[in-house]
Design an enzyme around this catalytic site. Structure first.
Site, PDB file in Angstrom:
ATOM      1  N   ASP A 201       5.461  -1.916  -8.669  1.00  0.00           N
ATOM      2  CA  ASP A 201       6.322  -2.987  -8.180  1.00  0.00           C
ATOM      3  C   ASP A 201       7.774  -2.657  -8.494  1.00  0.00           C
ATOM      4  O   ASP A 201       8.514  -3.483  -9.016  1.00  0.00           O
ATOM      5  CB  ASP A 201       5.898  -4.330  -8.790  1.00  0.00           C
TER       6      ASP A 201
ATOM      7  N   LYS B 139       8.924 -14.988 -21.485  1.00  0.00           N
ATOM      8  CA  LYS B 139       8.282 -15.306 -20.218  1.00  0.00           C
ATOM      9  C   LYS B 139       7.025 -16.112 -20.506  1.00  0.00           C
ATOM     10  O   LYS B 139       6.156 -15.666 -21.248  1.00  0.00           O
ATOM     11  CB  LYS B 139       7.930 -14.028 -19.469  1.00  0.00           C
TER      12      LYS B 139
ATOM     13  N   GLY C   9       9.798 -17.926 -11.603  1.00  0.00           N
ATOM     14  CA  GLY C   9       9.334 -16.963 -10.611  1.00  0.00           C
ATOM     15  C   GLY C   9       7.882 -17.175 -10.281  1.00  0.00           C
ATOM     16  O   GLY C   9       7.275 -18.154 -10.706  1.00  0.00           O
ATOM     17  N   GLY C  10       7.335 -16.255  -9.521  1.00  0.00           N
ATOM     18  CA  GLY C  10       5.957 -16.353  -9.079  1.00  0.00           C
ATOM     19  C   GLY C  10       4.975 -16.396 -10.226  1.00  0.00           C
ATOM     20  O   GLY C  10       3.962 -17.090 -10.161  1.00  0.00           O
TER      21      GLY C  10
ATOM     22  N   GLY D 278       5.727 -17.158 -13.520  1.00  0.00           N
ATOM     23  CA  GLY D 278       5.970 -18.105 -14.593  1.00  0.00           C
ATOM     24  C   GLY D 278       7.444 -18.384 -14.777  1.00  0.00           C
ATOM     25  O   GLY D 278       8.255 -18.137 -13.888  1.00  0.00           O
TER      26      GLY D 278
ATOM     27  N   ILE E 136      15.957 -19.981 -17.801  1.00  0.00           N
ATOM     28  CA  ILE E 136      16.914 -19.214 -16.998  1.00  0.00           C
ATOM     29  C   ILE E 136      16.364 -18.800 -15.642  1.00  0.00           C
ATOM     30  O   ILE E 136      17.119 -18.455 -14.749  1.00  0.00           O
ATOM     31  CB  ILE E 136      17.447 -17.958 -17.743  1.00  0.00           C
TER      32      ILE E 136
END
Ligand SMILES: *[C@@H]1O[C@H](CO)[C@@H](O)[C@H](O)[C@H]1NC(C)=O
Length: 997
Positions: A826, A727, A708-709, A711, A705
């Site tokens: 973050d 993930k 990203g950075g 994984g 789906i």
């Protein structure tokens, strides 16, 4: 007057309107008979009218008619004799506009200070040339952008030039090395400058201050001939990517008071010439890679009071020339130093802070340590120190932190420590300490952490422990303490952790212990405690861990334990508990569950009737289960005639089951061995009905789906089970950093549980991959929903508001309820996930840091900036210190996204502007009322400009948006101090929702 006209005719071509402005100046200046002060009045009024926006109206008294104009005007200073204007000081007036160089048309002006305003745009070389007669020019803390202006002419008078804290970019122009012959102060720090630290700066030999750190300079060495700057008082380069070694010439800086090269990549030795810094007061070299021995050349540095070379690779002994100085603070922790701590350190009358932890120091502590100076902060943990504890460590009664753990100290805790009532933080775990602890040592009113783990200490805890009202952690496991836990412990309302495990305590737990409603962990395992488990435990709303194992608790397990919302660890094994297992326990979400080896009876509640709980239940001979082998099955009592048949069938049943059990077990083992996954490390954080095998099979392209950075993320629908998000972290660039992300995620998420934080179900780390499994969030991230390509789902305001509150609660939990606190680092809309009902869950803890209490006040130092562009708090880039307040800033940005529907960085804001600057600016520019700082009253008309056009809020919703905007602006305040805590943010937001209904 003759000299004042020439500028009208020798300038470059100008836009017409600027030309006209200049012409007006000229006319003003050439009117015959105009006195100098009248000329100045005209210049100042022109600048005010044409070049400044003064929203606060602070320059309202700039009136031609004012008596003694312009010398009495706000911000204007005149020469006493001539009445000429000599200074313009508009610092912190909230003024905006381009650089008003026309102030410099006043030829008598010497001093121009426009710092801490909202001036923006670029600074042109021509504008600066106009100001070349100034002595003092301060434009710091504004919003200037673009390159630093080239110096086109000699700035003969300029002594102070301050462009710090702006957004200047590019390299420092070479003209700065040649056209500032009398410059004493050069401040360019905290801009976006790149390139390297230029060697030509060493031509500025009049400099006393050179402050150019906190920019984007690439790795560069200090100029080798830095020693030319013999008047320099401050060499300030923390966090500046400095490489190479400290230049030998540094010893020539005879005026230097402050040498700060901390947090860089310096290598090599500390040069012997450092002993030449005869005026130096402070040396900060911490967090570099300096190696070799510390030179023994410090004996002439008689003004030095702070020395910090911690976190390097220094070896050898601590030189006596250093310990013989009048140091107040002396920090060499986290190196490889060895040998003894020099005795002369004990003679120093000024020393209050001594941090030597994590070295290989050995021998005894100097016996007189503490006798001559008011020691406050003493940490020598993690060495090979031995012998007795020095009796006078607290002689001056100022000792606050006493940290000795991980050494080999022996003997008793000195009697004198019982009078050290200034102590707040005590950690003494040293394996060899013995004897009775002085009774008053237990009861200091300011104590917060009291740790005496793993010694051979004995005696009873005195009832006066009740005086330690501020105690949060009470950790005395692994000693020979005995007697009963006194009732006085129940008075310690702040207690969060009690660990008295592995001692010789006996008697009952005081029943009042349930009064401690902040308790997170109660561990009394391996003692001889008797009596029943208290039943009134529902006060323990925060309790996550309860370990009573290995005692003699009797009676039944209170069903109330099942009501504890946060309990994840429950170990009652090895006691004398009887009765049935309360089915209420199945309400708990347990990582650890152990009731084995008690006298429990009856049927296992169906929720625990699963193979994975067998080891938690064994050793209770009267427990039964219909299908959980090898527990006996639950049979009704049968007539005697049937008993024999019963026994026979039970026996055969057991045989069959055992056989099957063995079969299953061996098959499982084979499965594992066959796939060569022996090195897998799997951790489950919740009760689970699946394992890694179930999941790996689904990690296919079809289920992908997101990428990203860090994984790929898959959506996996488990057979007969829930949908989970998996993930899979990248393997290709698997470096220490990526490993850190994985560990951070596992360690922080594994230990917390909150309705507004995403649930990590399990992690699995193998030789060639690592996966993290979470609850699946139906609606993706808030970022996707707000800014997604599909235009996003148009969340109504009510939903957005609920998301704001939920996310705030999740962060407040991390900051205020986790011990030690966790900073997310973050926070952004992409890391706030939404479930099927758009309830928010804070996610992605790959950068999260636990704030350790033993780090210095005011935050923890990071080695590099982390976080996401547009969300990073301004001070973070500058100090690299993280505190909870950096999360508050990022959260403020998320609130602004919810209100405006815009991304934090958007070209429509204008060059170099982010959402914070844009919102502030809209607020300022369309305000009719004067606006006081950040948290100003917000006027409705500029809400129209800000609010997401898709929202179309009702009047009452608009009211709510107004207050959320107010909260957001407090959160993004540039000073961390002015930002509310997350707990306060929750209160403020909730107040609003009440106000609305
Ligand atoms: C206990 O803690 C409170 C809050 O941190 C503090 O204000 C107070 O001074 C402390 N008491 C003592 C005796 O140190």
């Amino acid at each position: 007057m003759a000299g004042t006209m020439c500028f009208c005719f020798n300038c470059r071509p100008l836009p017409l309107y600027l030309y006209l402005i200049k012409l007006l100046f000229c006319i003003a200046l050439i009117i015959p008979g105009t006195s100098s002060s009248n000329r100045d009045v005209v210049v100042l009024l022109r600048v005010k009218a044409n070049e400044l926006q003064d929203p606060s109206g602070l320059l309202a008294d700039w009136q031609q008619s004012a008596p003694n104009a312009p010398c009495n005007w706000t911000g204007i200073g005149c020469d006493n004799q001539t009445n000429d204007v000599v200074s313009v000081n508009l610092t912190s007036f909230s003024i905006s506009g381009y650089f008003p160089a026309d102030f410099c048309r006043i030829q008598t002006l010497r001093f121009l200070d426009l710092s801490d305003n909202n001036f923006n745009g670029t600074l042109s070389p021509e504008a600066l040339t106009l100001c070349s007669h100034l002595q003092f020019l301060n434009l710091s803390s504004n919003l200037f952008v673009g390159g630093l202006p080239e110096l086109q002419t000699l700035f003969l008078n300029l002594t102070t030039f301050d462009l710090s804290v702006n957004n200047f970019s590019g390299e420092i122009p070479a003209s700065y090395g040649s056209r500032l012959p009398n410059l004493q102060v050069l401040r360019l720090l905290s801009n976006l400058l790149n390139g390297s630290i230029p060697d030509f700066l060493t031509n500025l030999t009049e400099l006393t201050r050179l402050e150019i750190a906190a920019n984007n300079f690439g790795p560069s060495p200090l100029p080798a001939d830095i020693g030319r700057l013999t008047k320099l008082e401050n060499l300030w380069f923390p966090f500046s990517k400095i490489i190479g070694s400290i230049p030998e010439s540094i010893g020539n800086l005879k005026s230097l008071k402050n040498l700060d090269l901390s947090v860089n990549n310096l290598t090599g030795k500390i040069p012997e010439s450092i002993g030449g810094l005869i005026a130096v007061e402070q040396i900060e070299l911490y967090a570099n890679q300096l190696s070799g021995e510390i030179p023994d050349t410090f004996s002439n540095l008689t003004s030095l009071y702070n020395f910090d070379a911690s976190s390097n690779n220094l070896t050898g002994r601590i030189p006596e020339s250093l310990t013989g100085l009048a140091l107040q603070s002396f920090n060499l922790n986290d190196n490889n130093l060895e040998g003894q701590i020099p005795e002369n350190l004990a003679l120093n009358p000024y020393l209050y802070q001594l941090k030597l932890f994590n070295n290989r120091l050995s021998g005894n502590l100097p016996v007189n340590l503490g006798r001559n100076s008011g020691l406050e902060d003493f940490d020598v943990s993690g060495n090979f120190l031995e012998g007795p504890l020095p009796p006078n460590l607290c002689f001056k009664k100022q000792l606050d932190r006493l940290v000795l753990f991980n050494n080999n100290f022996s003997g008793p805790i000195p009697e004198s420590y019982g009078e050290c009532s200034s102590l707040t933080y005590v950690r003494i775990s040293s394996y060899e300490l013995s004897g009775v602890v002085p009774p008053s040592f237990w009861s200091f009113p300011g104590l917060t952490i009291f740790e005496l783990r793993n010694n051979r200490l004995e005696g009873e805890i005195p009832p006066t422990v009740s005086n330690a009202r501020n105690l949060t952690g009470f950790l005395i496991s692994g000693n020979s303490f005995s007697g009963q836990l006194p009732e006085g412990i129940c008075e310690l309302e702040q207690l969060q952790i009690i660990d008295i495990s592995s001692n010789r305590f006996s008697g009952k737990l005081p029943s009042c212990i349930t009064k401690l409603n902040k308790l997170l962990k109660l561990d009394v395992q391996e003692n001889s405690i008797t009596g029943e488990i208290p039943t009134s435990v529902t006060t323990w709303t925060d309790l996550t861990e309860l370990n009573l194992s290995g005692n003699q608790f009797s009676g039944t397990i209170p069903a109330e334990l099942g009501e504890l919302p946060d309990l994840t660890y429950l170990d009652l094994s090895e006691n004398l508990l009887s009765g049935e297992i309360p089915s209420d326990l199945s309400k708990l979400k347990l990582n650890k569950f152990n009731l084995s080896n008690n006298r429990l009876q009856g049927r296992v509640p169906s929720a625990f009737d699963n193979e994975i709980f067998i080891s938690s239940l064994v050793g209770n001979s009267d427990l039964c289960s219909p299908d959980l082998k090898p527990l006996p099955s639950c049979q009704k009592r049968r007539p005697i005639s049937l008993v024999l048949v019963g026994i026979l069938s039970a026996l055969s049943g057991i045989l069959v089951v055992s056989f099957l059990w063995l079969l299953i077990k061996s098959k499982k083992l084979n499965l594992f061995a066959g796939r060569g996954k022996k090195s897998w490390k799997m951790t489950a954080f919740q009760r689970l009905w699946f394992n890694e095998e179930d999941i790996v099979a689904f990690l296919s392209q079809d289920n992908l789906i997101a990428t990203g950075g860090s994984g790929q993320v898959y959506r996996v629908m488990l057979k007969n089970g829930p949908t989970v998000a998996v993930k899979r972290l990248w393997d290709a660039n698997r470096g220490p950093e990526s490993e850190e992300v994985f560990q951070s995620e596992v360690e922080t998420l594994g230990r917390i549980k909150h309705g507004c934080i995403v649930k990590l179900l399990f992690s699995c780390s193998g030789d060639n991959f690592r996966i993290l499994v979470y609850d699946y969030m139906e609606n993706g991230s808030l970022g996707d929903v707000l800014h997604g390509e599909k235009g996003g789902v148009l969340l109504d305001w009510h939903t957005r508001f609920k998301i704001a509150i939920g996310a705030a609660q999740g962060l407040a939990y991390l900051h205020h309820d986790c011990v030690p606190a966790i900073v997310h680092r973050d926070v952004k809309s992409n890391n706030i996930l939404l479930d099927e009902e758009f309830r928010p869950k804070v996610a992605d803890f790959g950068l999260a840091k636990t704030l350790h209490k033993n780090m210095e006040e005011g935050g923890q130092l990071m080695s590099q900036i982390a976080g996401s562009y547009g969300y990073i708090a301004p001070e973070y880039a500058y100090t690299l210190k993280i505190t909870e307040k950096s999360d508050v800033y990022s959260f403020g940005v998320v609130l602004l996204e919810l209100i405006t529907g815009k991304r934090p960085i958007d070209p429509s804001f204008g060059e170099n502007k982010d959402i914070v600057q844009w919102v502030m600016e809209v607020a300022l520019s369309s305000a009719e009322q004067p606006i006081a700082n950040d948290s100003a009253k917000i006027c409705a008309d500029y809400l129209d400009h800000l609010v997401d056009a898709r929202l179309k809020p009702s009047t009452s919703e608009l009211e709510e948006i107004r207050v959320v905007l107010d909260v957001a602006l407090q959160c993004v305040s540039s000073l961390p101090m002015n930002r509310p805590s997350m707990r306060r943010v929750v209160e403020l937001l909730k107040d609003k929702s009440r106000a609305r209904s």
